[in-house]
Each structure stands twice: as C-alpha cells, then as structure tokens.
Design an enzyme around this catalytic site. Structure first.
Site, PDB file in Angstrom:
ATOM      1  N   SER A   1       0.743  -1.184   0.068  1.00  0.00           N
ATOM      2  CA  SER A   1      -0.092  -0.045  -0.003  1.00  0.00           C
ATOM      3  C   SER A   1       0.907   1.119   0.074  1.00  0.00           C
ATOM      4  O   SER A   1       1.982   1.136   0.366  1.00  0.00           O
ATOM      5  CB  SER A   1      -0.973   0.006   1.351  1.00  0.00           C
ATOM      6  OG  SER A   1      -0.336   0.515   2.373  1.00  0.00           O
ATOM      7  N   LYS A   2       0.194   2.407  -0.335  1.00  0.00           N
ATOM      8  CA  LYS A   2       0.959   3.665  -0.586  1.00  0.00           C
ATOM      9  C   LYS A   2       1.582   4.054   0.885  1.00  0.00           C
ATOM     10  O   LYS A   2       2.643   4.748   0.379  1.00  0.00           O
ATOM     11  CB  LYS A   2      -0.291   4.588  -0.878  1.00  0.00           C
ATOM     12  CG  LYS A   2       0.395   5.909  -1.844  1.00  0.00           C
ATOM     13  CD  LYS A   2      -1.062   6.547  -2.232  1.00  0.00           C
ATOM     14  CE  LYS A   2      -0.447   7.774  -2.927  1.00  0.00           C
ATOM     15  NZ  LYS A   2      -1.605   8.515  -3.337  1.00  0.00           N
ATOM     16  N   ARG A   3       1.058   3.637   1.790  1.00  0.00           N
ATOM     17  CA  ARG A   3       1.707   4.139   3.071  1.00  0.00           C
ATOM     18  C   ARG A   3       2.964   3.479   3.235  1.00  0.00           C
ATOM     19  O   ARG A   3       3.773   4.053   3.969  1.00  0.00           O
ATOM     20  CB  ARG A   3       0.975   3.840   4.374  1.00  0.00           C
ATOM     21  CG  ARG A   3       0.076   4.916   4.566  1.00  0.00           C
ATOM     22  CD  ARG A   3      -1.204   4.565   5.756  1.00  0.00           C
ATOM     23  NE  ARG A   3      -2.085   3.557   5.294  1.00  0.00           N
ATOM     24  CZ  ARG A   3      -2.303   2.288   5.706  1.00  0.00           C
ATOM     25  NH1 ARG A   3      -1.980   1.973   6.743  1.00  0.00           N
ATOM     26  NH2 ARG A   3      -3.336   1.920   4.967  1.00  0.00           N
ATOM     27  N   ARG A   4       3.184   2.328   2.801  1.00  0.00           N
ATOM     28  CA  ARG A   4       4.495   1.758   2.822  1.00  0.00           C
ATOM     29  C   ARG A   4       5.457   1.730   1.674  1.00  0.00           C
ATOM     30  O   ARG A   4       5.902   0.627   1.299  1.00  0.00           O
ATOM     31  CB  ARG A   4       4.187   0.269   3.284  1.00  0.00           C
ATOM     32  CG  ARG A   4       3.797   0.136   4.677  1.00  0.00           C
ATOM     33  CD  ARG A   4       3.588  -1.163   5.266  1.00  0.00           C
ATOM     34  NE  ARG A   4       2.795  -1.928   4.498  1.00  0.00           N
ATOM     35  CZ  ARG A   4       1.485  -2.107   4.734  1.00  0.00           C
ATOM     36  NH1 ARG A   4       1.015  -1.186   5.782  1.00  0.00           N
ATOM     37  NH2 ARG A   4       0.854  -2.764   4.106  1.00  0.00           N
TER      38      ARG A   4
END
Ligand code: GLU
Length: 460
Positions: free
Chosen positions: A242-245
């Site tokens: 995901s974008k967060r990681r």
C-alpha cells in the site's frame, strides 16, 4: 481468437497490481496471436478523473503494453447498458426496485440485529402469483438482477482452480443505479460480452463478484469468458502493498530511475514462473506466457530484487538512451548536463548504478560543484599531501587532455614525491569528485573539462 483486456478504474495512478494484471493479459494475448483491449471503467463518476486516465495510459505506454483497441470508456456506453437492462426487465431477469437507500439500511440493520446476514430482502422481486406494492411515484427506482435462488455457480478459475458458490449466498444485485449509471458487475459483463473477451485476468478482490457475473452471462445467453484471479501482492513487511509503505504506482518507479524492461521482467516473475529463469526479455516472456504456472499464493514485493534486475538492464542499456534519462534526472535538480559528453560518462559508471537516479547522482559531479565531507577532507587531503596535489595541478595544466596524458602526469607526480598511488588518487577523488571511490582516477578525470579539475585541485 483470444481476446483479453485490462479494465482499470481511473481513480488514481496505475497500481503495481493492476500493472501486473495488464502485463499478464497482454502477454497472454500476444502469446496466442490474439488481441488486448484497454477499457476505462469510469462509472464511479465522483472519483474518476481525466488526469488519472492519462497517467494510466502513460504508464502502459512506458511498460510497452500496447493495446489493439481502446481506450473504451464505460460512460460513453450508457445507452448500451440501458438497452440491455430494458431487455432483461422484459425477459424477467431484472426488475425495478423502489426501496430507498434509507429503507435498505434499516432493513439490513434489522437483519443484523436478528443475527441474520445483511442482504436485500426481495421486496420488489417479482414472483409468480406475488402482488407487488404500488410503485411510489416520488422514488426513482434502481434496477436489480433477479438472481437464481437455487443451485450453484461454478467455474474453473485458471489461477485458483475450481470454485463453487451456492446461489443462496448471493442476493439480487443492483445493476443500474437510479441515475442510469450501471454498477461494476453489470457493466463488466456487458462490456466483456460486447468486446468478445475470452480470458479475464484480474485481482483476487473480484472473486466474490464472479458468481453474479456468471449468472448475468447466463441470463443474457452470452458466452462466459474464462476467469483467473491473481493473488494480491504483499509488501516486504508481509502486509498488503500500500501507498503508506512505499511506492505502489508504476509512474513512481519510472521517476525513481527504473527501466521499463526491468519493471516488466520483475513484475512478470511476481506471481508467475518459467523454471528458474529470472532474467528474460519481453520476447521470451511472450513466447513462454501461456497462462499456466501462475502462483496461487500471494507474491511478496522485494525492492532488493527489483534493484538487482534493474542493475542488470542498466549494464545492458544503450549509453545514448541512458544519457537521455540521466539528463532528465539531473534537470529535476536544476542541473543542466552537456548532452554530448553524457553517453561516455554513462558508459563508465552504469555498471555500478542500480538506477538512473543513482547514475545521475554520480554524474552530477561533472556538471555541478561538489562538496566533499569535512571528514574526507581531514582524513585524506592532509598538509603532507598538498605539495603533491599542487604538482599534479601544475602538470595537468600543461598537458593535452587525454586519459594517457592524465595517467602519466599522475605517475610522474607520485614518483617525484615518493608516494604511493592511493595517497594521491584518494585526495584527488575527494577534491574533484567529492567522494573517495570512483572508477580508475584517470578515466574519471578525463570526462571533466580540464579547467574544473585544476580549479578543484587548487582548492586544497
Ligand atoms: N475496474 C475493475 C478494477 O479496476 C476491473 C475489474 C475487472 O477486471 O473485472 O478492479
């Protein structure tokens, strides 16, 4: 004729997972001499943007996933969906439902409170002998699919194997919203039917949608494509990518200096294998990719492996091509490179650089001032060595600027001062290149213009 498609929703960039699905769909079509279609599923009007469409198209182009038809936009096909809906209502496979969203929510909350499954209760579903309530004039109806109540839906998923779902598990799906825009599960069927799609590759998250879609195909008397659902891609922490990681868009990898052939190679291995082959060309992928050997279990994104694959393609890449890419990377930092000199520089440094960003980082020393660290200066540019640096600067000033002459000047300086090569080469690197390690010092220096080398040496 094999026909595949990729059907992204234009609500953001091209996600790596979608890119992999596109790649498999494309490779499968090319393998069979079939066709590959790009369809834009833009029925989520609030979240779809033209900017996103353009990003998706650019990312596909970058990866070299050429399509034979499209982009086809669902929002330009509303009349077609309406016509199919009308036909389904007439044949009894669909019906108008006047349950408002508020009533639906209340219905489902009550079911939940009774410990039942949340589902549409069939209030407006026509049955033989059933008398429907009068249609409320103020409510714009949605249209629901009249899903069979009995029997199973089964298909042989070419990734997951045989899957069976009982029709009791699924309720009557909304196929047309009150505003005339179709829902995903309906539009996808009409489109795949109209576009004569034979094989659907898509993400795992759609497995639960497939039984509805198969029932709709059946209701329409349309041939059902073969389905394969790819497992998700996990991040290197084992959680969903995901974008967060970290970066999850294809475009981000382009910006971060990866080559499209490396991305294609790496993405295709992520969920598919051909023996032990790790490095292969686009042509090999196409000749091997027959839709078998797809992994059932999730793949893990491995940035180190991607970097390794990219390093391989960096070494093989044409220098003039790398020069263009590096010039672009340098320009992002406001550094204007001399394009005529860049290819020779790329040739000298590409072996040690995993990405064009890393290569640009190296080559910036040729076009912008360097700032050696205080630590390197103190350790290597000592008072004891400064006289030798001054001698070298003098000699270099006098020569014709060739690698051989630079090499000779260095050797003469070493001999004159009774020192060893590293004692001179390292401080020269620190002053001129801003770091202690480079390819051979004469080769590194030759690519500078003479004036800046002498200026940097005289700063000692
Ligand atoms: N628009 C859907 C998605 O992006 C397409 C799914 C499908 O391929 O059927 O997930």
């Amino acid at each position: 004729m094999i026909r595949t498609r990729i059907a992204p929703s234009p609500t953001g960039f091209l996600h790596l997972g979608t890119a992999r699905t596109a790649l498999y769909s494309w490779a499968f079509a090319r393998h069979h001499g079939g066709q590959f279609v790009l369809r834009i599923e833009d029925t989520d009007v609030a979240r779809s943007t033209q900017d996103s469409v353009e990003q998706i198209i650019a990312a596909m182009k970058w990866l070299g996933l050429d399509y034979d038809e499209g982009p086809i936009y669902q929002m330009q096909r509303l009349e077609r969906y309406q016509a199919v809906v009308d036909q389904m209502i007439a044949s009894g496979h669909a019906y108008r439902c006047y349950t408002t969203p508020e009533e639906l929510e209340a219905m489902k909350a009550a079911q939940e409170a009774r410990g039942e499954k949340r589902r549409y209760d069939g209030t407006w579903r026509p049955e033989p002998g059933k008398v429907l309530p009068p249609a409320p004039a103020q409510v714009k109806p949605v249209v629901r699919f009249r899903n069979p109540v009995d029997g199973d839906v089964s298909w042989n998923d070419f990734v997951k194997g045989p899957i069976t779902v009982n029709n009791r598990e699924i309720d009557d799906l909304i196929i047309l919203r009150a505003d005339g825009v179709p829902t995903y599960n309906f539009a996808v069927v009409v489109d795949d039917w109209d576009m004569k799609i034979t094989h659907v590759f898509r993400g795992d998250e759609h497995v639960n949608n497939t039984p509805w879609q198969i029932n709709i195909y059946e209701a329409l008397g349309a041939p059902c494509p073969t389905f394969g659902h790819m497992p998700i891609i996990l991040g290197d922490d084992g959680l969903k990518l995901s974008k967060r990681r970290g970066a999850v868009s294809v475009t981000a990898y382009e910006e971060n200096g990866y080559l499209p052939e490396a991305m294609l190679n790496y993405l295709s291995r992520l969920g598919w294998s051909h023996g032990d082959d790790e490095l292969f060309s686009r042509e090999q992928l196409v000749s091997w990719f027959d839709g078998t050997h797809l992994n059932k279990s999730p793949a893990q994104w491995d940035p180190a492996k991607l970097e390794w694959v990219n390093s391989h393609y960096m070494k093989q890449a044409d220098d003039a091509r790398l020069a263009e890419l590096v010039a672009g990377q340098l320009a992002k930092h406001g550094i204007e490179a001399d394009k005529a000199r860049l290819p020779a520089m790329c040739a000298l440094y590409k072996d040690r650089c995993p990405t064009t960003v890393a290569l640009a980082d190296w080559l910036s020393m040729y076009f912008a001032p360097v700032s050696p660290s205080a630590e390197d200066l103190a350790q290597h540019v000592t008072d004891a060595i400064k006289p030798a640096l001054a001698t070298l600067a003098g000699k270099l000033d006098a020569i014709e600027w060739t690698k051989a002459a630079i090499s000779l000047a260095i050797k003469e300086t070493i001999a004159a001062h009774g020192i060893k090569m590293p004692q001179l080469a390292i401080p020269v690197r620190v002053l001129v290149c801003g770091r202690t390690q480079t390819p051979s010092v004469d080769a590194a220096l030759e690519l500078f213009d003479k004036k800046s080398v002498i200026e940097r040496l005289r700063k000692a």
